[in-house]
Design a protein around this motif. Structure first.
Motif, mmCIF file in Angstrom:
data_model
loop_
_atom_site.group_PDB
_atom_site.id
_atom_site.type_symbol
_atom_site.label_atom_id
_atom_site.label_comp_id
_atom_site.label_asym_id
_atom_site.label_seq_id
_atom_site.Cartn_x
_atom_site.Cartn_y
_atom_site.Cartn_z
ATOM 1 N N VAL A 27 14.017 -0.820 -6.265
ATOM 2 C CA VAL A 27 14.752 -1.594 -5.186
ATOM 3 C C VAL A 27 13.859 -2.861 -4.906
ATOM 4 N N GLU A 28 14.696 -3.889 -4.346
ATOM 5 C CA GLU A 28 14.106 -5.005 -3.885
ATOM 6 C C GLU A 28 14.603 -5.313 -2.598
ATOM 7 N N THR A 29 13.508 -5.884 -1.683
ATOM 8 C CA THR A 29 14.271 -6.297 -0.305
ATOM 9 C C THR A 29 14.947 -7.670 -0.385
ATOM 10 N N GLU A 30 15.666 -7.974 0.672
ATOM 11 C CA GLU A 30 16.185 -9.173 0.783
ATOM 12 C C GLU A 30 15.133 -10.205 1.123
ATOM 13 N N PRO A 31 15.290 -11.325 0.663
ATOM 14 C CA PRO A 31 14.066 -12.382 0.829
ATOM 15 C C PRO A 31 13.588 -12.401 2.283
ATOM 16 N N VAL A 32 12.466 -12.697 2.428
ATOM 17 C CA VAL A 32 11.975 -13.163 3.791
ATOM 18 C C VAL A 32 12.673 -14.491 4.237
ATOM 19 N N THR A 33 12.870 -14.839 5.646
ATOM 20 C CA THR A 33 13.411 -15.813 5.990
ATOM 21 C C THR A 33 13.065 -17.311 5.564
ATOM 22 N N SER A 34 11.560 -17.337 5.587
ATOM 23 C CA SER A 34 10.940 -18.675 5.494
ATOM 24 C C SER A 34 10.661 -18.710 3.925
ATOM 25 N N LYS A 35 10.694 -20.189 3.569
ATOM 26 C CA LYS A 35 10.383 -20.611 2.110
ATOM 27 C C LYS A 35 8.838 -20.851 1.812
ATOM 28 N N ASP A 36 8.766 -21.006 0.613
ATOM 29 C CA ASP A 36 7.286 -20.949 0.100
ATOM 30 C C ASP A 36 6.660 -19.768 0.150
ATOM 31 N N ASP A 37 5.223 -19.852 0.564
ATOM 32 C CA ASP A 37 4.238 -18.894 0.392
ATOM 33 C C ASP A 37 4.355 -18.210 1.948
ATOM 34 N N ALA A 38 5.376 -17.123 1.871
ATOM 35 C CA ALA A 38 5.640 -16.552 3.183
ATOM 36 C C ALA A 38 5.476 -15.064 3.422
ATOM 37 N N ALA A 39 5.955 -14.433 2.617
ATOM 38 C CA ALA A 39 5.999 -12.839 2.628
ATOM 39 C C ALA A 39 4.562 -12.521 2.071
ATOM 40 N N ASP A 40 4.052 -11.456 3.219
ATOM 41 C CA ASP A 40 2.795 -11.252 2.872
ATOM 42 C C ASP A 40 2.462 -9.590 2.585
ATOM 43 N N ASP A 41 2.676 -8.784 3.726
ATOM 44 C CA ASP A 41 2.039 -7.576 3.873
ATOM 45 C C ASP A 41 3.114 -6.490 4.425
ATOM 46 N N ILE A 284 16.411 -6.443 -11.653
ATOM 47 C CA ILE A 284 14.969 -6.667 -10.640
ATOM 48 C C ILE A 284 13.984 -7.372 -11.617
ATOM 49 N N ASP A 285 13.476 -8.742 -10.733
ATOM 50 C CA ASP A 285 12.455 -9.073 -11.486
ATOM 51 C C ASP A 285 11.005 -8.413 -11.192
ATOM 52 N N GLY A 286 10.150 -8.520 -12.176
ATOM 53 C CA GLY A 286 8.714 -8.108 -11.900
ATOM 54 C C GLY A 286 7.990 -8.718 -10.738
ATOM 55 N N THR A 287 6.704 -8.341 -10.486
ATOM 56 C CA THR A 287 5.998 -9.110 -9.464
ATOM 57 C C THR A 287 4.789 -9.797 -10.020
ATOM 58 N N SER A 288 4.336 -10.794 -9.345
ATOM 59 C CA SER A 288 3.307 -11.835 -9.346
ATOM 60 C C SER A 288 2.381 -12.089 -8.480
ATOM 61 N N GLU A 289 1.434 -12.645 -8.614
ATOM 62 C CA GLU A 289 0.443 -13.083 -7.260
ATOM 63 C C GLU A 289 0.618 -12.236 -6.027
ATOM 64 N N THR A 290 0.625 -10.853 -6.262
ATOM 65 C CA THR A 290 0.755 -9.895 -5.149
ATOM 66 C C THR A 290 -0.120 -10.174 -3.871
ATOM 67 N N ASP A 291 0.422 -10.356 -2.733
ATOM 68 C CA ASP A 291 -0.621 -10.163 -1.778
ATOM 69 C C ASP A 291 -0.908 -8.571 -0.990
ATOM 70 N N GLY A 292 0.122 -8.366 -0.213
ATOM 71 C CA GLY A 292 -0.111 -7.032 0.468
ATOM 72 C C GLY A 292 0.943 -6.073 -0.245
ATOM 73 N N ILE A 293 0.399 -4.695 -0.194
ATOM 74 C CA ILE A 293 0.660 -3.572 -0.725
ATOM 75 C C ILE A 293 0.761 -2.353 -0.084
ATOM 76 N N GLU A 294 1.646 -1.503 -0.156
ATOM 77 C CA GLU A 294 1.788 -0.105 0.621
ATOM 78 C C GLU A 294 2.051 0.965 -0.265
ATOM 79 N N ALA A 295 1.614 2.269 0.003
ATOM 80 C CA ALA A 295 2.189 3.691 -0.681
ATOM 81 C C ALA A 295 2.359 4.614 0.364
ATOM 82 N N THR A 296 3.259 5.447 -0.072
ATOM 83 C CA THR A 296 3.184 6.812 0.904
ATOM 84 C C THR A 296 3.802 7.868 0.077
ATOM 85 N N HIS A 297 3.343 9.152 0.308
ATOM 86 C CA HIS A 297 3.880 10.411 -0.355
ATOM 87 C C HIS A 297 4.920 11.065 0.707
ATOM 88 N N LEU A 298 4.998 10.542 1.853
ATOM 89 C CA LEU A 298 5.871 11.325 2.778
ATOM 90 C C LEU A 298 7.375 10.636 2.639
#
Length: 338
Positions: A27-41, A284-298
């Protein structure tokens, strides 16, 4: 040195650097609202009655907080300022109430922004009255900590200049700073292990560390993996915790310089398990230059039978659009790194 050339140097110096397990995002989310380097965590809110209705809270660091369903659909877009990192704790004391809340570092107001999450719908409400002022010049990373058997909620907050602060969170009038320490260069990502009383954090140019959470944060930092060791390539960015028990599980670190994620054991001396990359498939494309990540077993489902891993994508290319977040089944990661 650019990220590309850092990765090339790493592969020339360390023979193991070129070998990665690979997984794809489901799955990938809809893009964030802002352009350029905006999505983070990203952070995950687990619905208390129906995990399929759990939500992803993610920062648009030019605008605010985006809230997504597990299908990647935007549920809310909350304009609250230049928030950088975000974390969530549920069923915690806040004054005379028990609440689910998200807390984000806000560089527009030099504060911690508090969002209250409604238990049934997951709708988030920002309370300006509950914003917590900071004396940091550039609030950057944040992770929350709630010791087991203790009602106290803490936040670890850092600044680009290397300052780290531990805050006791209650209400604005009751919240207070209780400890500080300093890293040798710019930190950002961190995660607190509630069960073991350990803070894991990254220093972008030097590596991945742990520190026992004791009163006054007087414990010595332990370097788990340095950027010169061949698996992590600067910048060291997001850090996430995947639990399989009170002690067992994994700590995952975003190695931005070689577009990979390095997995360590949660228990013991944090032994290295392996590295993986998120690559493209037909949809779905892969990822590059990743900032924030998260994980859960729940949060489990047919698609995510053992939970999920979320990664910010620095270049959303299929199709070309604003940055977004990718969701990967933990079961796929587990198979890939075995």
């Amino acid at each position: 040195m650019t990220l590309f050339y850092r990765a090339v140097v790493c592969c020339l110096l360390y023979s193991g650097c070129a070998s990665y397990a690979t997984v794809v995002a489901l799955v990938e989310t809809e893009p964030v609202t802002s352009k350029d380097d905006a999505a983070d965590d990203p952070a995950i809110w687990v619905h208390p009655q129906d995990v399929a209705r759990s939500l992803i809270f993610a920062t648009d660091k030019r605008r605010g907080v985006e809230v997504y369903s597990l299908d990647g659909e935007r549920i809310q877009s909350i304009r609250v300022g230049r928030v950088n990192n975000i974390d969530i704790r549920q069923n915690v004391e806040w004054g005379d109430k028990r609440v689910d809340l998200a807390v984000a570092t806000n560089r527009s107001t030099n504060s911690l922004t508090v969002l209250f999450i409604e238990e049934e719908s997951g709708q988030a409400v920002v309370s300006e009255d509950d914003s917590i002022p900071l004396d940091l010049e550039t609030p950057y990373g944040i992770c929350l900590y709630k010791p087991i058997g203790d009602s106290t909620l803490y936040a670890f907050v850092n600044d680009k200049d290397g300052r780290y602060e531990q805050w006791h969170l209650a209400t604005p009038r009751a919240s207070r700073r209780v400890a500080t320490f300093r890293t040798d260069s710019q930190p950002e990502g961190c995660v607190a292990d509630d069960e073991q009383g350990v803070l894991y954090y990254g220093v972008e140019e030097s590596g991945f560390y742990r520190r026992e959470i004791v009163e006054g944060l007087t414990s010595e930092p332990v370097l788990i993996e340095g950027v010169e060791d061949g698996h992590l390539v600067a910048d060291v960015e997001g850090i996430a915790l995947y639990k399989t028990g009170d002690v067992a599980g994994f700590v995952i670190v975003s190695s931005q310089g070689n577009n990979s994620y390095v997995v360590f054991r949660r228990e013991g001396a944090n032994e290295l398990v392996g590295s993986f990359r998120i690559t493209s498939d037909s949809s779905i494309d892969g990822t590059s230059e990743t900032d924030g990540i998260e994980a859960t077993h729940l949060v489990t489902s047919v698609r995510f039978p053992k939970g999920l891993f979320i990664a910010q994508d620095g270049a959303n290319t299929q199709p070309v659009a604003n940055q977004n977040f990718k969701l990967v089944s933990w079961a796929d990661i587990e198979r890939a790194i075995q």
